[in-house]
Write a protein that holds these residues in place. Structure first.
Motif, PDB file in Angstrom:
ATOM      1  N   PRO A   1     -12.268  -3.762   6.790  1.00 28.56           N
ATOM      2  CA  PRO A   1     -11.287  -3.574   5.643  1.00 28.56           C
ATOM      3  C   PRO A   1     -10.294  -2.550   5.483  1.00 28.56           C
ATOM      4  N   ASP A   2      -8.850  -2.937   5.210  1.00 27.51           N
ATOM      5  CA  ASP A   2      -8.051  -2.096   5.068  1.00 27.51           C
ATOM      6  C   ASP A   2      -8.395  -0.615   3.994  1.00 27.51           C
ATOM      7  N   TYR A   3      -9.381  -1.124   2.928  1.00 25.36           N
ATOM      8  CA  TYR A   3      -9.708  -0.032   2.092  1.00 25.36           C
ATOM      9  C   TYR A   3     -10.473   0.880   2.704  1.00 25.36           C
ATOM     10  N   MET A   4     -11.277   0.662   3.510  1.00 28.67           N
ATOM     11  CA  MET A   4     -12.158   1.466   4.271  1.00 28.67           C
ATOM     12  C   MET A   4     -11.324   2.329   5.342  1.00 28.67           C
ATOM     13  N   ARG A   5     -10.336   1.672   5.893  1.00 28.28           N
ATOM     14  CA  ARG A   5      -9.721   2.340   6.925  1.00 28.28           C
ATOM     15  C   ARG A   5      -8.659   3.266   6.318  1.00 28.28           C
ATOM     16  N   THR A   6      -8.272   3.038   5.137  1.00 27.94           N
ATOM     17  CA  THR A   6      -7.460   3.903   4.312  1.00 27.94           C
ATOM     18  C   THR A   6      -8.214   5.046   4.048  1.00 27.94           C
ATOM     19  N   MET A   7      -9.358   4.779   3.452  1.00 28.25           N
ATOM     20  CA  MET A   7     -10.240   6.009   2.960  1.00 28.25           C
ATOM     21  C   MET A   7     -10.508   6.999   4.159  1.00 28.25           C
ATOM     22  N   MET A   8     -10.534   6.398   5.208  1.00 27.88           N
ATOM     23  CA  MET A   8     -11.229   7.132   6.309  1.00 27.88           C
ATOM     24  C   MET A   8      -9.963   8.324   6.638  1.00 27.88           C
ATOM     25  N   LYS A   9      -8.806   8.264   6.042  1.00 29.43           N
ATOM     26  CA  LYS A   9      -7.847   9.543   6.030  1.00 29.43           C
ATOM     27  C   LYS A   9      -8.255  10.628   5.455  1.00 29.43           C
ATOM     28  N   HIS A  10      -9.648  10.504   4.472  1.00 29.12           N
ATOM     29  CA  HIS A  10      -9.954  11.505   3.905  1.00 29.12           C
ATOM     30  C   HIS A  10     -11.617  11.612   4.442  1.00 29.12           C
ATOM     31  N   PRO A  11     -11.798  11.981   5.710  1.00 31.51           N
ATOM     32  CA  PRO A  11     -13.048  11.618   6.308  1.00 31.51           C
ATOM     33  C   PRO A  11     -14.370  12.286   5.441  1.00 31.51           C
ATOM     34  N   GLU A  12     -14.028  13.208   4.680  1.00 30.39           N
ATOM     35  CA  GLU A  12     -15.206  14.005   3.941  1.00 30.39           C
ATOM     36  C   GLU A  12     -15.694  12.987   2.657  1.00 30.39           C
TER      37      GLU A  12
ATOM     38  N   PRO B   1       0.814  -1.198  -0.096  1.00 30.46           N
ATOM     39  CA  PRO B   1      -0.039   0.120  -0.020  1.00 30.46           C
ATOM     40  C   PRO B   1       0.784   1.491  -0.168  1.00 30.46           C
ATOM     41  N   ARG B   2       0.351   2.393  -0.654  1.00 29.63           N
ATOM     42  CA  ARG B   2       0.928   3.442  -0.714  1.00 29.63           C
ATOM     43  C   ARG B   2       0.671   4.652   0.546  1.00 29.63           C
ATOM     44  N   ILE B   3      -0.489   4.349   1.167  1.00 28.23           N
ATOM     45  CA  ILE B   3      -0.893   4.995   2.382  1.00 28.23           C
ATOM     46  C   ILE B   3      -1.319   4.091   3.422  1.00 28.23           C
ATOM     47  N   ALA B   4      -0.772   3.970   4.575  1.00 32.94           N
ATOM     48  CA  ALA B   4      -1.142   3.020   5.416  1.00 32.94           C
ATOM     49  C   ALA B   4      -2.608   3.387   6.009  1.00 32.94           C
ATOM     50  N   ALA B   5      -3.221   2.108   6.428  1.00 28.53           N
ATOM     51  CA  ALA B   5      -4.756   2.190   7.064  1.00 28.53           C
ATOM     52  C   ALA B   5      -4.783   2.636   8.037  1.00 28.53           C
ATOM     53  N   LEU B   6      -5.731   3.277   8.720  1.00 33.87           N
ATOM     54  CA  LEU B   6      -5.831   3.577  10.119  1.00 33.87           C
ATOM     55  C   LEU B   6      -5.940   2.449  10.881  1.00 33.87           C
ATOM     56  N   THR B   7      -5.480   2.453  11.992  1.00 32.30           N
ATOM     57  CA  THR B   7      -5.643   1.304  13.299  1.00 32.30           C
ATOM     58  C   THR B   7      -7.054   1.410  13.690  1.00 32.30           C
TER      59      THR B   7
ATOM     60  N   ALA C   1     -12.498   1.701  -8.102  1.00 30.43           N
ATOM     61  CA  ALA C   1     -11.529   0.927  -8.994  1.00 30.43           C
ATOM     62  C   ALA C   1      -9.949   1.654  -9.153  1.00 30.43           C
ATOM     63  N   PHE C   2     -10.320   2.998  -9.493  1.00 33.03           N
ATOM     64  CA  PHE C   2      -9.171   4.079  -9.507  1.00 33.03           C
ATOM     65  C   PHE C   2      -8.470   4.130  -8.334  1.00 33.03           C
ATOM     66  N   VAL C   3      -9.115   4.164  -7.267  1.00 33.05           N
ATOM     67  CA  VAL C   3      -8.710   4.599  -5.914  1.00 33.05           C
ATOM     68  C   VAL C   3      -7.890   3.219  -5.450  1.00 33.05           C
ATOM     69  N   GLN C   4      -8.724   2.299  -5.616  1.00 31.70           N
ATOM     70  CA  GLN C   4      -8.014   1.047  -5.129  1.00 31.70           C
ATOM     71  C   GLN C   4      -6.712   0.593  -5.783  1.00 31.70           C
ATOM     72  N   ASN C   5      -6.768   0.637  -6.961  1.00 28.78           N
ATOM     73  CA  ASN C   5      -5.500   0.451  -7.917  1.00 28.78           C
ATOM     74  C   ASN C   5      -4.417   1.601  -7.569  1.00 28.78           C
ATOM     75  N   SER C   6      -4.691   2.593  -7.532  1.00 32.17           N
ATOM     76  CA  SER C   6      -3.807   3.673  -7.248  1.00 32.17           C
ATOM     77  C   SER C   6      -3.169   3.690  -5.971  1.00 32.17           C
ATOM     78  N   LEU C   7      -3.923   3.315  -4.995  1.00 34.04           N
ATOM     79  CA  LEU C   7      -3.471   3.424  -3.552  1.00 34.04           C
ATOM     80  C   LEU C   7      -2.734   1.902  -3.006  1.00 34.04           C
ATOM     81  N   ARG C   8      -2.930   0.867  -4.157  1.00 34.50           N
ATOM     82  CA  ARG C   8      -2.320  -0.360  -4.036  1.00 34.50           C
ATOM     83  C   ARG C   8      -3.026  -1.032  -2.733  1.00 34.50           C
ATOM     84  N   ILE C   9      -4.175  -1.082  -2.710  1.00 39.46           N
ATOM     85  CA  ILE C   9      -4.950  -1.711  -1.601  1.00 39.46           C
ATOM     86  C   ILE C   9      -4.727  -3.243  -1.813  1.00 39.46           C
ATOM     87  N   MET C  10      -4.186  -4.041  -0.648  1.00 42.46           N
ATOM     88  CA  MET C  10      -3.683  -5.355  -0.513  1.00 42.46           C
ATOM     89  C   MET C  10      -4.704  -6.256  -0.513  1.00 42.46           C
TER      90      MET C  10
END
Length: 212
Positions: free
Chosen positions: A62-73, A26-32, A192-201
């Motif tokens: 899922p890691d994808y959701m916890r990663t997206m939470m870094k942009h809460p809006e 992943p390019r951005i670590a997910a929130l704990t 799909a764009f976001v998941q592919n670009s953030l390299r969601i595992m």
């Protein structure tokens, strides 16, 4: 794909694609899990329940959701849109056939693998999952199902639906469903764009593009 409408099978090497979009991590670590608040957990579980999945605790989000939470809006709006679509006007089986075609055409391992399981909850068979990879031209689809897949292909390939596809869908769908369809395609292409670009595992439960 860009600039043309692809109604049939597209060929690519699954291992190469997955190495490209998830292989380096992943390019951005997910929130704990302990950083997830109660309100956000409720949004997540509303979407999961709408998709036929069980509720989760914060550490199991899922890691994808916890990663997206870094942009809460954006995350809140994405969850709201997901809830609207999973409780939307388009029948669940048809929605999932469309999302699978989106996942395959965007060669999105996380989205594809996740929605294979969701599609099966709504009556899509493993044989039909495989048939989605061959697209709307496969002779096994009904006229309406072929139009659902072709609509995805046209929207991704030409950014518009043809009159032929529109007319077939409009025989079975009302105006609200016709509005919902391109909105849904746009939502899942964006994911799909976001998941592919953030390299969601991928997870052990999600085999990616090989999943059937």
């Amino acid at each position: 794909m860009m600039g043309e409408i692809e109604h049939g099978e597209i060929r690519f090497d699954i291992a190469e694609r997955e190495a490209q979009v998830i292989g380096d991590g992943p390019r951005i670590a997910a929130l704990t899990g302990d950083a997830v608040d109660v309100g956000t957990l409720g949004l997540v579980n509303a979407v999961r329940n709408g998709a036929g999945a069980v509720s989760v605790t914060p550490d199991k989000i899922p890691d994808y959701m916890r990663t997206m939470m870094k942009h809460p809006e954006l995350f809140v709006r994405q969850m709201e849109m997901g809830t609207a679509l999973f409780n939307g006007r388009i029948p669940a089986r048809e929605r999932e056939l469309a999302i699978l075609r989106i996942g395959w055409l965007t060669r999105a391992p996380y989205e594809w693998g996740q929605h294979v399981d969701i599609a099966k909850r709504f009556g899509v068979s493993a044989e039909e999952v495989e048939r989605v990879t061959r697209g709307s031209a496969d002779p096994g689809w009904s006229e309406h199902e072929a139009a659902v897949l072709r609509g995805v292909e046209e929207l991704i390939g030409d950014h518009a639906m043809t009159s032929e596809t529109w007319e077939v869908l409009a025989r079975s769908w009302d105006e609200a469903q016709m509005i919902e369809f391109p909105s849904m395609v746009g939502q899942y292409v964006t994911i799909a764009f976001v998941q592919n670009s953030l390299r969601i595992m991928l997870t052990p439960e999600n085999p990616g593009l090989s999943h059937r």
